[in-house]
Design a protein around this motif. Structure first.
Motif, PDB file in Angstrom:
ATOM      1  N   PRO A 139       0.799  -1.218   0.000  1.00  0.00           N
ATOM      2  CA  PRO A 139       0.000   0.000   0.000  1.00  0.00           C
ATOM      3  C   PRO A 139       0.840   1.280   0.000  1.00  0.00           C
ATOM      4  N   TYR A 140       0.310   2.263  -0.737  1.00  0.00           N
ATOM      5  CA  TYR A 140       0.737   3.654  -0.590  1.00  0.00           C
ATOM      6  C   TYR A 140      -0.037   4.221   0.598  1.00  0.00           C
ATOM      7  N   ARG A 141       0.593   5.021   1.423  1.00  0.00           N
ATOM      8  CA  ARG A 141      -0.093   5.534   2.615  1.00  0.00           C
ATOM      9  C   ARG A 141      -0.103   7.064   2.627  1.00  0.00           C
ATOM     10  N   VAL A 142      -1.282   7.620   2.850  1.00  0.00           N
ATOM     11  CA  VAL A 142      -1.402   9.071   3.039  1.00  0.00           C
ATOM     12  C   VAL A 142      -2.391   9.331   4.162  1.00  0.00           C
ATOM     13  N   THR A 143      -2.294  10.504   4.764  1.00  0.00           N
ATOM     14  CA  THR A 143      -3.238  10.916   5.795  1.00  0.00           C
ATOM     15  C   THR A 143      -4.021  12.117   5.284  1.00  0.00           C
ATOM     16  N   VAL A 144      -5.330  12.088   5.503  1.00  0.00           N
ATOM     17  CA  VAL A 144      -6.152  13.264   5.210  1.00  0.00           C
ATOM     18  C   VAL A 144      -6.730  13.731   6.538  1.00  0.00           C
ATOM     19  N   GLY A 145      -6.345  14.926   6.941  1.00  0.00           N
ATOM     20  CA  GLY A 145      -6.732  15.435   8.251  1.00  0.00           C
ATOM     21  C   GLY A 145      -8.241  15.585   8.395  1.00  0.00           C
ATOM     22  N   ALA A 146      -8.688  15.672   9.619  1.00  0.00           N
ATOM     23  CA  ALA A 146     -10.103  15.930   9.893  1.00  0.00           C
ATOM     24  C   ALA A 146     -10.511  17.246   9.232  1.00  0.00           C
ATOM     25  N   ARG A 147     -11.665  17.245   8.572  1.00  0.00           N
ATOM     26  CA  ARG A 147     -12.199  18.443   7.909  1.00  0.00           C
ATOM     27  C   ARG A 147     -11.256  19.001   6.841  1.00  0.00           C
ATOM     28  N   ARG A 148     -10.578  18.102   6.129  1.00  0.00           N
ATOM     29  CA  ARG A 148      -9.665  18.530   5.071  1.00  0.00           C
ATOM     30  C   ARG A 148      -9.933  17.723   3.805  1.00  0.00           C
ATOM     31  N   THR A 149      -9.509  18.295   2.642  1.00  0.00           N
ATOM     32  CA  THR A 149      -9.537  17.548   1.392  1.00  0.00           C
ATOM     33  C   THR A 149      -8.117  17.402   0.883  1.00  0.00           C
ATOM     34  N   LEU A 150      -7.859  16.293   0.209  1.00  0.00           N
ATOM     35  CA  LEU A 150      -6.564  16.076  -0.428  1.00  0.00           C
ATOM     36  C   LEU A 150      -6.829  15.645  -1.867  1.00  0.00           C
ATOM     37  N   HIS A 151      -6.313  16.416  -2.817  1.00  0.00           N
ATOM     38  CA  HIS A 151      -6.423  16.048  -4.225  1.00  0.00           C
ATOM     39  C   HIS A 151      -5.108  15.377  -4.594  1.00  0.00           C
ATOM     40  N   LEU A 152      -5.105  14.077  -4.422  1.00  0.00           N
ATOM     41  CA  LEU A 152      -3.885  13.275  -4.517  1.00  0.00           C
ATOM     42  C   LEU A 152      -3.595  12.910  -5.960  1.00  0.00           C
ATOM     43  N   ARG A 153      -2.426  13.276  -6.440  1.00  0.00           N
ATOM     44  CA  ARG A 153      -2.052  12.902  -7.805  1.00  0.00           C
ATOM     45  C   ARG A 153      -1.282  11.583  -7.784  1.00  0.00           C
ATOM     46  N   PHE A 154      -1.759  10.647  -8.590  1.00  0.00           N
ATOM     47  CA  PHE A 154      -1.067   9.354  -8.674  1.00  0.00           C
ATOM     48  C   PHE A 154       0.360   9.538  -9.194  1.00  0.00           C
ATOM     49  N   ASN A 155       0.570  10.568 -10.026  1.00  0.00           N
ATOM     50  CA  ASN A 155       1.910  10.886 -10.549  1.00  0.00           C
ATOM     51  C   ASN A 155       2.919  11.140  -9.446  1.00  0.00           C
ATOM     52  N   GLU A 156       2.420  11.556  -8.277  1.00  0.00           N
ATOM     53  CA  GLU A 156       3.342  12.024  -7.232  1.00  0.00           C
ATOM     54  C   GLU A 156       3.536  10.978  -6.139  1.00  0.00           C
ATOM     55  N   LEU A 157       2.934   9.803  -6.298  1.00  0.00           N
ATOM     56  CA  LEU A 157       3.181   8.714  -5.352  1.00  0.00           C
ATOM     57  C   LEU A 157       4.588   8.171  -5.600  1.00  0.00           C
ATOM     58  N   GLU A 158       5.313   7.868  -4.533  1.00  0.00           N
ATOM     59  CA  GLU A 158       6.697   7.424  -4.719  1.00  0.00           C
ATOM     60  C   GLU A 158       7.025   6.160  -3.949  1.00  0.00           C
ATOM     61  N   ASP A 159       6.327   5.925  -2.827  1.00  0.00           N
ATOM     62  CA  ASP A 159       6.698   4.830  -1.940  1.00  0.00           C
ATOM     63  C   ASP A 159       5.505   3.881  -1.795  1.00  0.00           C
ATOM     64  N   PRO A 160       5.603   2.621  -2.198  1.00  0.00           N
ATOM     65  CA  PRO A 160       6.829   1.852  -2.454  1.00  0.00           C
ATOM     66  C   PRO A 160       7.426   2.000  -3.853  1.00  0.00           C
ATOM     67  N   ALA A 161       6.761   2.626  -4.838  1.00  0.00           N
ATOM     68  CA  ALA A 161       7.336   2.737  -6.186  1.00  0.00           C
ATOM     69  C   ALA A 161       6.484   3.719  -6.968  1.00  0.00           C
ATOM     70  N   PRO A 162       7.076   4.526  -7.868  1.00  0.00           N
ATOM     71  CA  PRO A 162       6.263   5.426  -8.685  1.00  0.00           C
ATOM     72  C   PRO A 162       5.279   4.630  -9.542  1.00  0.00           C
ATOM     73  N   VAL A 163       4.130   5.229  -9.823  1.00  0.00           N
ATOM     74  CA  VAL A 163       3.168   4.610 -10.731  1.00  0.00           C
ATOM     75  C   VAL A 163       3.692   4.815 -12.151  1.00  0.00           C
ATOM     76  N   PRO A 164       3.849   3.749 -12.920  1.00  0.00           N
ATOM     77  CA  PRO A 164       4.445   3.886 -14.259  1.00  0.00           C
ATOM     78  C   PRO A 164       3.564   4.716 -15.189  1.00  0.00           C
ATOM     79  N   LEU A 165       4.189   5.490 -16.064  1.00  0.00           N
ATOM     80  CA  LEU A 165       3.470   6.308 -17.043  1.00  0.00           C
ATOM     81  C   LEU A 165       3.052   5.452 -18.241  1.00  0.00           C
ATOM     82  N   ASP A 166       2.068   5.953 -18.990  1.00  0.00           N
ATOM     83  CA  ASP A 166       1.643   5.309 -20.241  1.00  0.00           C
ATOM     84  C   ASP A 166       1.272   3.845 -20.028  1.00  0.00           C
TER      85      ASP A 166
END
Lengths: 116, 116, 116, 116
Positions: free
Chosen positions: D59-86
């Motif tokens: 799993p990729y892990r992120v936290t979204v705080g209480a009463r917050r939004t996160l517009h997470l870009r898959f391009n910017e995930l790095e751990d455990p590995a970047p999401v391959p392009l194309d």
């Protein structure tokens, strides 16, 4: 039983009066309700159109045959009245048997326009 | 009973500050919540706007009359504060009666942009 | 149990015969059913294609392995018959195990076209 | 209780390696999962990424705080590995508290591309 529901609602509606120059029917700006009747009985469909500042208009009536799909363009509705262009509207689609409805817009006003 | 629900949630929100040159209101980049109140009682709507790194802002209040649709642009909300441009946000829309909400963005920054 | 459902319905279907000049596979106009099988058992998928004015065609059969995704292009279906271009259609996707399906179109006919 | 669900599924995934010339972060081609945590407790999010022909990554892990939004870009995930392009992929998003997720792609490869 056929898949789907007997009432579908599309709050978004706006048919641009502009299209790209020389556009034929496929590329003219339009809004569509894509209706699938996967069942074995014809579907009698009624559409009510809602506006920002006046009473709803309808019902518009169409039939979608058993095991048929109809990609209905709001631009092409005529009775009881054409849907006005460049005007916000919404629609409620009712059927006597379960159907599935998907809404789309093709907008060919300008290259710069993107829609989400 | 009127169709719909009394709470709707739109996690996506981003109003580009750029639009195509000379764009009038129809083609200015915007985000909208298209609200349909198909019932016979006016809907009192409250909108809370959520951000990435600060507390939510609101409620914004609008009314959607019985049997009316309102295509509300987030760009045009003013009280208690305008929604900031070029900023990720999300929204929660609450109503005292059932309504249906559909979210759209028109983005006219660049010809190359397409949105899914 | 794996997430999803065993039947999915896509009322919209239209594969443009035109694409931008020189488009390779990524940019050729296409419709896709993105299928995720997050479970531990292979999914046997059957697709029926519905039309405006004739009987449905199918089933088309594909397998989506356990813990795999398949972004299936309707353009590339061949057996029992290719899906006709420039033609309205709809589809019903059935699986023997739960899967999740998302529908998309990439349309590269003209810069002016935007889709909602 | 906060609105939403603890599991969301996005079968579509494809990050184009191309973008319009000179694009900054707003206009670089990207896929996003817009997550809203409207509750009063932080959300611990885990994302698994599925592929066509190999085992899922995460799993990729992120936290979204209480009463917050996160517009997470898959391009910017790095751990455990970047999401391959194309590359076709799909994702399953799990949270310890209810959240709402909306999926979007911005694709700036070519003016001709439109997405549904």
């Amino acid at each position: 039983m056929a898949p789907g529901r007997t009432r579908w609602i599309i709050p978004e509606g706006f048919i641009p009066s502009e299209s790209l120059p020389g556009a034929g029917r496929p590329l003219i700006s339009h809004e569509a309700a894509c209706i699938l009747n996967a069942g074995d009985e014809d579907a009698a469909i009624e559409i009510m159109v809602y506006f920002t500042d006046r009473e709803p208009v309808g019902p518009y009536r169409v039939t979608v045959g058993a095991r048929r799909t109809l990609h209905l363009r709001f631009n092409e509705l005529e009775d009881p009245a054409p849907v006005p262009l460049d005007t916000d509207y919404a629609s409620v689609i009712s059927s006597n048997v379960p159907v599935v409805v998907q809404h789309t817009r093709l907008d060919s006003r300008r290259a710069e326009v993107a829609l989400l």
